[in-house]
Scaffold this active site. Structure first.
Site, PDB file in Angstrom:
ATOM      1  N   ASP A  19       3.866  22.570  -8.737  1.00 21.61           N
ATOM      2  CA  ASP A  19       4.159  23.357 -10.200  1.00 21.61           C
ATOM      3  C   ASP A  19       4.633  24.899  -9.828  1.00 21.61           C
ATOM      4  O   ASP A  19       3.377  25.006  -9.208  1.00 21.61           O
ATOM      5  CB  ASP A  19       2.876  22.320 -11.156  1.00 21.61           C
ATOM      6  CG  ASP A  19       3.305  23.673 -12.391  1.00 21.61           C
ATOM      7  OD1 ASP A  19       4.315  23.808 -12.809  1.00 21.61           O
ATOM      8  OD2 ASP A  19       2.003  23.274 -13.184  1.00 21.61           O
ATOM      9  N   GLY A  22       8.121  28.081 -12.498  1.00 18.73           N
ATOM     10  CA  GLY A  22       9.310  29.283 -13.547  1.00 18.73           C
ATOM     11  C   GLY A  22       8.004  30.209 -13.935  1.00 18.73           C
ATOM     12  O   GLY A  22       8.526  31.396 -14.116  1.00 18.73           O
ATOM     13  N   ARG A  32      13.811  31.552 -15.299  1.00 24.53           N
ATOM     14  CA  ARG A  32      12.986  30.471 -14.754  1.00 24.53           C
ATOM     15  C   ARG A  32      13.272  29.648 -13.577  1.00 24.53           C
ATOM     16  O   ARG A  32      13.323  28.674 -12.342  1.00 24.53           O
ATOM     17  CB  ARG A  32      13.234  29.587 -15.795  1.00 24.53           C
ATOM     18  CG  ARG A  32      11.753  29.899 -17.064  1.00 24.53           C
ATOM     19  CD  ARG A  32      11.394  29.009 -18.150  1.00 24.53           C
ATOM     20  NE  ARG A  32      11.095  27.781 -17.029  1.00 24.53           N
ATOM     21  CZ  ARG A  32       9.478  27.392 -16.925  1.00 24.53           C
ATOM     22  NH1 ARG A  32       8.668  29.061 -17.100  1.00 24.53           N
ATOM     23  NH2 ARG A  32       9.271  26.144 -16.065  1.00 24.53           N
ATOM     24  N   HIS A  36      13.092  27.980  -9.629  1.00 23.29           N
ATOM     25  CA  HIS A  36      13.855  26.373  -9.403  1.00 23.29           C
ATOM     26  C   HIS A  36      14.471  26.351  -8.110  1.00 23.29           C
ATOM     27  O   HIS A  36      14.356  25.687  -7.224  1.00 23.29           O
ATOM     28  CB  HIS A  36      14.242  25.995 -10.328  1.00 23.29           C
ATOM     29  CG  HIS A  36      13.125  25.575 -11.638  1.00 23.29           C
ATOM     30  ND1 HIS A  36      12.060  24.772 -11.641  1.00 23.29           N
ATOM     31  CD2 HIS A  36      14.396  25.278 -13.124  1.00 23.29           C
ATOM     32  CE1 HIS A  36      11.947  24.935 -12.882  1.00 23.29           C
ATOM     33  NE2 HIS A  36      12.535  25.081 -13.383  1.00 23.29           N
ATOM     34  N   TRP A  68      12.560  16.746 -19.578  1.00 28.37           N
ATOM     35  CA  TRP A  68      13.413  16.388 -20.812  1.00 28.37           C
ATOM     36  C   TRP A  68      12.890  17.161 -21.842  1.00 28.37           C
ATOM     37  O   TRP A  68      14.023  17.298 -22.812  1.00 28.37           O
ATOM     38  CB  TRP A  68      13.500  14.927 -20.955  1.00 28.37           C
ATOM     39  CG  TRP A  68      14.444  14.301 -20.300  1.00 28.37           C
ATOM     40  CD1 TRP A  68      13.943  13.147 -19.312  1.00 28.37           C
ATOM     41  CD2 TRP A  68      16.009  14.757 -19.244  1.00 28.37           C
ATOM     42  NE1 TRP A  68      14.670  13.208 -18.436  1.00 28.37           N
ATOM     43  CE2 TRP A  68      16.028  13.605 -18.035  1.00 28.37           C
ATOM     44  CE3 TRP A  68      16.309  15.321 -19.184  1.00 28.37           C
ATOM     45  CZ2 TRP A  68      16.713  13.581 -17.416  1.00 28.37           C
ATOM     46  CZ3 TRP A  68      17.558  15.397 -18.322  1.00 28.37           C
ATOM     47  CH2 TRP A  68      17.954  14.637 -16.803  1.00 28.37           C
ATOM     48  N   LEU A 130       9.441  10.059   8.815  1.00 26.88           N
ATOM     49  CA  LEU A 130       8.568  10.563   7.481  1.00 26.88           C
ATOM     50  C   LEU A 130       9.261   9.838   6.055  1.00 26.88           C
ATOM     51  O   LEU A 130      10.777   9.383   6.480  1.00 26.88           O
ATOM     52  CB  LEU A 130       8.966  11.985   7.269  1.00 26.88           C
ATOM     53  CG  LEU A 130       8.612  12.482   5.747  1.00 26.88           C
ATOM     54  CD1 LEU A 130       7.251  12.557   6.032  1.00 26.88           C
ATOM     55  CD2 LEU A 130       9.262  13.868   6.057  1.00 26.88           C
ATOM     56  N   LEU A 189      -3.227  16.133 -14.404  1.00 22.16           N
ATOM     57  CA  LEU A 189      -1.902  14.772 -13.722  1.00 22.16           C
ATOM     58  C   LEU A 189      -0.655  14.809 -14.062  1.00 22.16           C
ATOM     59  O   LEU A 189       0.321  14.520 -14.011  1.00 22.16           O
ATOM     60  CB  LEU A 189      -2.400  13.650 -13.602  1.00 22.16           C
ATOM     61  CG  LEU A 189      -4.130  13.639 -13.466  1.00 22.16           C
ATOM     62  CD1 LEU A 189      -4.020  12.320 -13.889  1.00 22.16           C
ATOM     63  CD2 LEU A 189      -4.385  13.993 -11.711  1.00 22.16           C
ATOM     64  N   GLU A 201      -7.411  11.923  -2.571  1.00 22.05           N
ATOM     65  CA  GLU A 201      -8.034  13.237  -2.876  1.00 22.05           C
ATOM     66  C   GLU A 201      -6.832  14.134  -3.324  1.00 22.05           C
ATOM     67  O   GLU A 201      -6.494  14.286  -3.443  1.00 22.05           O
ATOM     68  CB  GLU A 201      -8.741  13.556  -1.159  1.00 22.05           C
ATOM     69  CG  GLU A 201      -8.965  12.910  -0.433  1.00 22.05           C
ATOM     70  CD  GLU A 201     -10.637  12.643  -1.121  1.00 22.05           C
ATOM     71  OE1 GLU A 201     -11.244  13.276  -1.778  1.00 22.05           O
ATOM     72  OE2 GLU A 201     -10.937  11.448  -0.799  1.00 22.05           O
TER      73      GLU A 201
HETATM   74  C1  IPE Z   1       4.597  18.661 -14.214  1.00 22.53           C
HETATM   75  O1  IPE Z   1       4.773  20.159 -14.664  1.00 22.53           O
HETATM   76  C2  IPE Z   1       5.700  18.859 -13.449  1.00 22.53           C
HETATM   77  C3  IPE Z   1       6.569  18.819 -12.750  1.00 22.53           C
HETATM   78  C4  IPE Z   1       5.561  19.842 -11.736  1.00 22.53           C
HETATM   79  C5  IPE Z   1       7.046  18.526 -11.550  1.00 22.53           C
HETATM   80  P1  IPE Z   1       4.628  20.814 -15.732  1.00 22.53           P
HETATM   81  O2  IPE Z   1       4.582  21.998 -16.029  1.00 22.53           O
HETATM   82  O3  IPE Z   1       5.900  19.823 -16.466  1.00 22.53           O
HETATM   83  O4  IPE Z   1       3.526  19.807 -16.823  1.00 22.53           O
HETATM   84  P2  IPE Z   1       2.764  20.577 -17.641  1.00 22.53           P
HETATM   85  O5  IPE Z   1       3.773  21.112 -19.183  1.00 22.53           O
HETATM   86  O6  IPE Z   1       1.646  21.372 -17.389  1.00 22.53           O
HETATM   87  O7  IPE Z   1       1.667  19.483 -17.631  1.00 22.53           O
HETATM   88  C1  IPE Z   2       7.117  23.274 -12.261  1.00 29.05           C
HETATM   89  O1  IPE Z   2       6.764  23.930 -12.077  1.00 29.05           O
HETATM   90  C2  IPE Z   2       8.900  22.488 -11.823  1.00 29.05           C
HETATM   91  C3  IPE Z   2       9.287  21.792 -12.391  1.00 29.05           C
HETATM   92  C4  IPE Z   2       8.367  20.981 -13.813  1.00 29.05           C
HETATM   93  C5  IPE Z   2      10.687  21.094 -13.001  1.00 29.05           C
HETATM   94  P1  IPE Z   2       7.587  24.893 -13.869  1.00 29.05           P
HETATM   95  O2  IPE Z   2       8.854  24.949 -14.383  1.00 29.05           O
HETATM   96  O3  IPE Z   2       7.022  23.922 -14.425  1.00 29.05           O
HETATM   97  O4  IPE Z   2       7.123  26.445 -13.516  1.00 29.05           O
HETATM   98  P2  IPE Z   2       6.011  26.560 -14.755  1.00 29.05           P
HETATM   99  O5  IPE Z   2       4.397  25.917 -14.915  1.00 29.05           O
HETATM  100  O6  IPE Z   2       6.753  27.064 -15.941  1.00 29.05           O
HETATM  101  O7  IPE Z   2       5.504  27.925 -13.947  1.00 29.05           O
HETATM  102 MG    MG Z   3       4.685  24.202 -15.102  1.00 29.14          MG
END
Ligand code: IPE
Ligand code: IPE
Ligand code: MG
Length: 244
Positions: A19, A22, A32, A36, A68, A130, A189, A201
């Protein structure tokens, strides 16, 4: 409580919720999608580091089913990036002894991406250094619900586990997760894991995913090795070989 019945690779299972892409881009005044792209580079670094550290299974959560809800101008390029990654990495994965599996739903992915997934899974089948699991369109709740629907009268846990694996297009149940890392600072989560993390953990790190590297993984493993795992018993379970 029965433990997972199947182990695809030896060694520990590390899962990462990747995470922060963005925010990484936004901090730089960039779109954003650039976050990625930088995140994909971090994936390559992390896989290399996992190989060096001797991790057995590495699950990388790349896209939750809830993602989505994001606009098409973000999900479209992300799906292209997944396809590009899979097609571009096949040879490297094979050469490095990596078996790759994409876990999640496939019915909402475009045909070329599904083809790329199948091609890389086929090419890397049988590699054992792996086991790399990339979670795309993954929802732990959906997987459990699907498995429950398929379950019928099966009343043995190993049967249910196999159905759960099938729900995310996996041939056999993955080993239980030992260490779950979430980058980006959030401590939740987001429907990204369930069953296999029963005794994981948890480690929440402030680092944004594109900045994650080998040293972060090494430190995470050091922290993991300091944890005392009891699995409900009074005596800590030992036997985790030192990786770092
Ligand atoms: C969870 O992150 C998805 C991934 C990192 C793959 P999100 O950014 O989508 O989750 P929320 O919106 O903070 O719960
Ligand atoms: C995780 O990064 C990647 C995906 C969920 C695809 P985010 O896109 O959720 O990034 P933040 O949380 O907005 O910084
Ligand atoms: Mg995120």
């Amino acid at each position: 409580m029965e433990q997972s019945t199947c182990c695809t690779a030896d060694g520990i299972h590390v899962a990462i919720i990747m995470d922060g892409n963005g925010r990484w881009a936004q901090h730089r005044g960039r779109p954003r999608t650039e976050g990625h792209l930088a995140g994909a580079a971090a994936v390559r670094r992390t896989v290399e580091a996992a190989l060096e550290l001797g991790i057995g299974t590495l699950t990388l959560h790349a896209f939750s089913s809830d993602n989505w809800k994001r606009p098409e101008q973000e999900t479209g390029p992300l799906m292209e990036l997944f396809e590009e990654y899979l097609r571009g990495q096949i040879q490297r994965l094979v050469d490095n002894g990596v078996r790759l599996h994409v876990a999640g739903r496939r019915d909402r992915l475009q045909a070329p991406l599904v083809e790329a997934i199948e091609a890389v899974e086929e090419a890397t089948r049988g590699r054992r250094r792996l086991y790399l699991r990339l979670a795309v369109d993954y929802s732990a709740r959906h997987a459990l619900w699907q498995a429950a629907r398929m379950c019928g009268t099966a009343d043995e846990m190993p049967v249910f586990e196999r159905l759960l694996a099938r729900a995310v297009h996996e041939e056999e149940p993955a080993p239980n997760v030992d260490l779950l890392i979430r980058t980006g600072g959030e401590q939740r989560l987001s429907d990204l894991f369930g069953w296999e993390c029963a005794h994981a953990e948890l480690l929440f790190l402030p680092v944004l995913w594109p900045d994650f590297g080998a040293e972060d993984l090494r430190e995470a493993l050091q922290e993991f090795q300091r944890r005392e795992r009891r699995f409900g018993a009074l005596v800590p379970e030992t036997g985790v070989e030192s990786l770092v």
